[in-house]
Write a protein that holds these residues in place. Structure first.
Motif, PDB file in Angstrom:
ATOM      1  N   MET A   1       0.834  -1.184   0.000  1.00  0.00           N
ATOM      2  CA  MET A   1       0.000   0.000   0.000  1.00  0.00           C
ATOM      3  C   MET A   1       0.882   1.252   0.000  1.00  0.00           C
ATOM      4  SD  MET A   1      -2.750   1.045   2.877  1.00  0.00           S
ATOM      5  CE  MET A   1      -3.202   2.731   3.094  1.00  0.00           C
ATOM      6  N   ARG A   2       0.606   2.179  -0.868  1.00  0.00           N
ATOM      7  CA  ARG A   2       1.364   3.427  -0.953  1.00  0.00           C
ATOM      8  C   ARG A   2       0.816   4.431   0.047  1.00  0.00           C
ATOM      9  NH1 ARG A   2       5.873   3.504  -1.603  1.00  0.00           N
ATOM     10  NH2 ARG A   2       6.894   3.069  -3.505  1.00  0.00           N
ATOM     11  N   HIS A   3       1.708   5.127   0.722  1.00  0.00           N
ATOM     12  CA  HIS A   3       1.324   6.142   1.693  1.00  0.00           C
ATOM     13  C   HIS A   3       1.634   7.517   1.129  1.00  0.00           C
ATOM     14  CE1 HIS A   3       0.745   2.969   4.573  1.00  0.00           C
ATOM     15  NE2 HIS A   3       1.924   2.501   4.250  1.00  0.00           N
ATOM     16  N   PRO A   4       0.960   8.558   1.640  1.00  0.00           N
ATOM     17  CA  PRO A   4       1.238   9.899   1.128  1.00  0.00           C
ATOM     18  C   PRO A   4       2.668  10.329   1.416  1.00  0.00           C
ATOM     19  CG  PRO A   4      -0.420   9.946   2.883  1.00  0.00           C
ATOM     20  CD  PRO A   4      -0.020   8.523   2.678  1.00  0.00           C
ATOM     21  N   LEU A   5       3.207  11.139   0.529  1.00  0.00           N
ATOM     22  CA  LEU A   5       4.557  11.656   0.710  1.00  0.00           C
ATOM     23  C   LEU A   5       4.540  12.848   1.663  1.00  0.00           C
ATOM     24  CD1 LEU A   5       5.677  11.447  -2.990  1.00  0.00           C
ATOM     25  CD2 LEU A   5       6.572  10.101  -1.097  1.00  0.00           C
ATOM     26  N   PRO A   6       5.682  13.213   2.205  1.00  0.00           N
ATOM     27  CA  PRO A   6       5.754  14.362   3.111  1.00  0.00           C
ATOM     28  C   PRO A   6       5.215  15.626   2.444  1.00  0.00           C
ATOM     29  CG  PRO A   6       7.863  13.231   2.995  1.00  0.00           C
ATOM     30  CD  PRO A   6       6.980  12.612   1.976  1.00  0.00           C
ATOM     31  N   SER A   7       4.535  16.451   3.211  1.00  0.00           N
ATOM     32  CA  SER A   7       3.954  17.656   2.636  1.00  0.00           C
ATOM     33  C   SER A   7       4.887  18.857   2.716  1.00  0.00           C
ATOM     34  CB  SER A   7       2.635  17.988   3.320  1.00  0.00           C
ATOM     35  OG  SER A   7       2.852  18.199   4.707  1.00  0.00           O
ATOM     36  N   CYS A   8       5.847  18.828   3.618  1.00  0.00           N
ATOM     37  CA  CYS A   8       6.742  19.975   3.780  1.00  0.00           C
ATOM     38  C   CYS A   8       8.192  19.510   3.816  1.00  0.00           C
ATOM     39  CB  CYS A   8       6.457  20.716   5.081  1.00  0.00           C
ATOM     40  SG  CYS A   8       4.833  21.444   5.164  1.00  0.00           S
ATOM     41  N   VAL A   9       9.022  20.189   3.090  1.00  0.00           N
ATOM     42  CA  VAL A   9      10.453  19.914   3.109  1.00  0.00           C
ATOM     43  C   VAL A   9      11.159  21.245   3.216  1.00  0.00           C
ATOM     44  CG1 VAL A   9      12.427  19.044   1.805  1.00  0.00           C
ATOM     45  CG2 VAL A   9      10.266  17.821   1.729  1.00  0.00           C
ATOM     46  N   ILE A  10      12.124  21.343   4.078  1.00  0.00           N
ATOM     47  CA  ILE A  10      12.917  22.562   4.200  1.00  0.00           C
ATOM     48  C   ILE A  10      14.276  22.312   3.587  1.00  0.00           C
ATOM     49  CG2 ILE A  10      14.104  24.065   5.815  1.00  0.00           C
ATOM     50  CD1 ILE A  10      11.748  23.891   7.615  1.00  0.00           C
ATOM     51  N   LEU A  11      14.698  23.199   2.741  1.00  0.00           N
ATOM     52  CA  LEU A  11      16.025  23.121   2.158  1.00  0.00           C
ATOM     53  C   LEU A  11      16.977  23.834   3.091  1.00  0.00           C
ATOM     54  CD1 LEU A  11      17.572  22.147  -0.304  1.00  0.00           C
ATOM     55  CD2 LEU A  11      17.174  24.364  -1.330  1.00  0.00           C
ATOM     56  N   GLY A  12      18.004  23.138   3.520  1.00  0.00           N
ATOM     57  CA  GLY A  12      18.930  23.674   4.505  1.00  0.00           C
ATOM     58  C   GLY A  12      19.715  24.877   4.029  1.00  0.00           C
ATOM     59  N   PRO A  13      20.606  25.372   4.850  1.00  0.00           N
ATOM     60  CA  PRO A  13      21.347  26.598   4.558  1.00  0.00           C
ATOM     61  C   PRO A  13      22.276  26.457   3.350  1.00  0.00           C
ATOM     62  CG  PRO A  13      22.258  25.486   6.473  1.00  0.00           C
ATOM     63  CD  PRO A  13      21.014  24.750   6.099  1.00  0.00           C
ATOM     64  N   ASP A  14      22.648  27.577   2.794  1.00  0.00           N
ATOM     65  CA  ASP A  14      23.664  27.670   1.734  1.00  0.00           C
ATOM     66  C   ASP A  14      23.229  27.170   0.361  1.00  0.00           C
ATOM     67  OD1 ASP A  14      25.389  28.654   3.680  1.00  0.00           O
ATOM     68  OD2 ASP A  14      26.178  26.671   4.140  1.00  0.00           O
ATOM     69  N   ALA A  15      21.945  27.041   0.103  1.00  0.00           N
ATOM     70  CA  ALA A  15      21.490  26.582  -1.209  1.00  0.00           C
ATOM     71  C   ALA A  15      21.226  27.780  -2.110  1.00  0.00           C
ATOM     72  CB  ALA A  15      20.228  25.754  -1.064  1.00  0.00           C
ATOM     73  N   ASP A  16      21.699  27.703  -3.352  1.00  0.00           N
ATOM     74  CA  ASP A  16      21.454  28.800  -4.277  1.00  0.00           C
ATOM     75  C   ASP A  16      20.090  28.642  -4.953  1.00  0.00           C
ATOM     76  OD1 ASP A  16      21.747  26.934  -6.325  1.00  0.00           O
ATOM     77  OD2 ASP A  16      23.720  27.619  -6.905  1.00  0.00           O
ATOM     78  N   GLU A  17      19.686  29.673  -5.674  1.00  0.00           N
ATOM     79  CA  GLU A  17      18.354  29.702  -6.271  1.00  0.00           C
ATOM     80  C   GLU A  17      18.167  28.624  -7.331  1.00  0.00           C
ATOM     81  OE1 GLU A  17      14.705  30.477  -5.930  1.00  0.00           O
ATOM     82  OE2 GLU A  17      16.153  31.528  -4.670  1.00  0.00           O
ATOM     83  N   SER A  18      19.201  28.282  -8.092  1.00  0.00           N
ATOM     84  CA  SER A  18      19.043  27.248  -9.117  1.00  0.00           C
ATOM     85  C   SER A  18      18.775  25.884  -8.491  1.00  0.00           C
ATOM     86  CB  SER A  18      20.262  27.197 -10.045  1.00  0.00           C
ATOM     87  OG  SER A  18      21.425  26.851  -9.331  1.00  0.00           O
ATOM     88  N   LEU A  19      19.439  25.585  -7.375  1.00  0.00           N
ATOM     89  CA  LEU A  19      19.184  24.323  -6.679  1.00  0.00           C
ATOM     90  C   LEU A  19      17.777  24.318  -6.088  1.00  0.00           C
ATOM     91  CD1 LEU A  19      20.067  21.570  -5.662  1.00  0.00           C
ATOM     92  CD2 LEU A  19      21.133  22.717  -3.705  1.00  0.00           C
ATOM     93  N   ARG A  20      17.389  25.424  -5.477  1.00  0.00           N
ATOM     94  CA  ARG A  20      16.023  25.526  -4.932  1.00  0.00           C
ATOM     95  C   ARG A  20      14.991  25.296  -6.023  1.00  0.00           C
ATOM     96  NH1 ARG A  20      15.730  27.696   0.192  1.00  0.00           N
ATOM     97  NH2 ARG A  20      17.654  28.659   0.894  1.00  0.00           N
ATOM     98  N   SER A  21      15.215  25.890  -7.182  1.00  0.00           N
ATOM     99  CA  SER A  21      14.271  25.760  -8.281  1.00  0.00           C
ATOM    100  C   SER A  21      14.182  24.313  -8.766  1.00  0.00           C
ATOM    101  CB  SER A  21      14.699  26.684  -9.421  1.00  0.00           C
ATOM    102  OG  SER A  21      13.827  26.557 -10.500  1.00  0.00           O
ATOM    103  N   LEU A  22      15.335  23.675  -8.946  1.00  0.00           N
ATOM    104  CA  LEU A  22      15.357  22.280  -9.376  1.00  0.00           C
ATOM    105  C   LEU A  22      14.630  21.387  -8.375  1.00  0.00           C
ATOM    106  CD1 LEU A  22      16.389  19.873 -11.117  1.00  0.00           C
ATOM    107  CD2 LEU A  22      18.393  19.870  -9.630  1.00  0.00           C
ATOM    108  N   LEU A  23      14.978  21.527  -7.096  1.00  0.00           N
ATOM    109  CA  LEU A  23      14.348  20.689  -6.081  1.00  0.00           C
ATOM    110  C   LEU A  23      12.862  20.992  -5.946  1.00  0.00           C
ATOM    111  CD1 LEU A  23      17.088  20.530  -3.325  1.00  0.00           C
ATOM    112  CD2 LEU A  23      16.364  18.713  -4.871  1.00  0.00           C
ATOM    113  N   SER A  24      12.500  22.242  -6.078  1.00  0.00           N
ATOM    114  CA  SER A  24      11.088  22.606  -6.008  1.00  0.00           C
ATOM    115  C   SER A  24      10.294  21.895  -7.097  1.00  0.00           C
ATOM    116  CB  SER A  24      10.935  24.126  -6.130  1.00  0.00           C
ATOM    117  OG  SER A  24       9.579  24.480  -6.024  1.00  0.00           O
TER     118      SER A  24
END
Length: 126
Positions: A1-24
């Motif tokens: 049985m599949r369960h729902p995925l996490p609803s919130c993820v925080i990207l830790g310190p020192d991440a640039d905007e391109s990484l944030r965009s990709l992960l988002s």
């Protein structure tokens, strides 16, 4: 049985905007919201970017403070066994090396969701 995925993820310190965009983009495809650190609500998972060996301890401390009881996964700039081992020794629940298949990161997050489903803890935050 599949369960729902996490609803919130925080990207830790020192991440640039391109990484944030990709992960988002990747995470939103999985139904996971990427939000900035420092919110009042505890995250389900913390993704903490480690750039160099001499920053692992500081990053893990900040990520741990942000996470509370939530798991911390370290994002490595490249596959490096020494960095991986150090992060794991300092409390990371897993590591993902940037540039490797994104399925590996998705697998880490699915593992968290499956564990919540088994314990019935989905949606609990401190």
């Amino acid at each position: 049985m599949r369960h729902p995925l996490p609803s919130c993820v925080i990207l830790g310190p020192d991440a640039d905007e391109s990484l944030r965009s990709l992960l988002s983009d990747v995470l939103s495809d999985m139904g996971i919201a990427l939000r900035p650190s420092g919110g009042a609500q505890r995250p389900d998972v913390v993704l903490a970017l480690v750039q160099r060996e001499d920053t692992v301890s500081r990053v893990m401390q900040v990520a741990g403070n942000e996470a509370g009881a939530a798991p911390v996964f370290v994002l490595l700039p490249f596959e490096d066994e020494r960095l991986r081992r150090l992060a794991m020794n300092l409390g990371a629940c897993g590591c993902y090396a940037l540039g490797t298949p994104l399925e590996e990161l998705k697998g880490l997050l699915r593992g968290v969701a499956d564990a919540w489903g088994m314990r019935g803890e989905r949606g609990r935050h401190g």
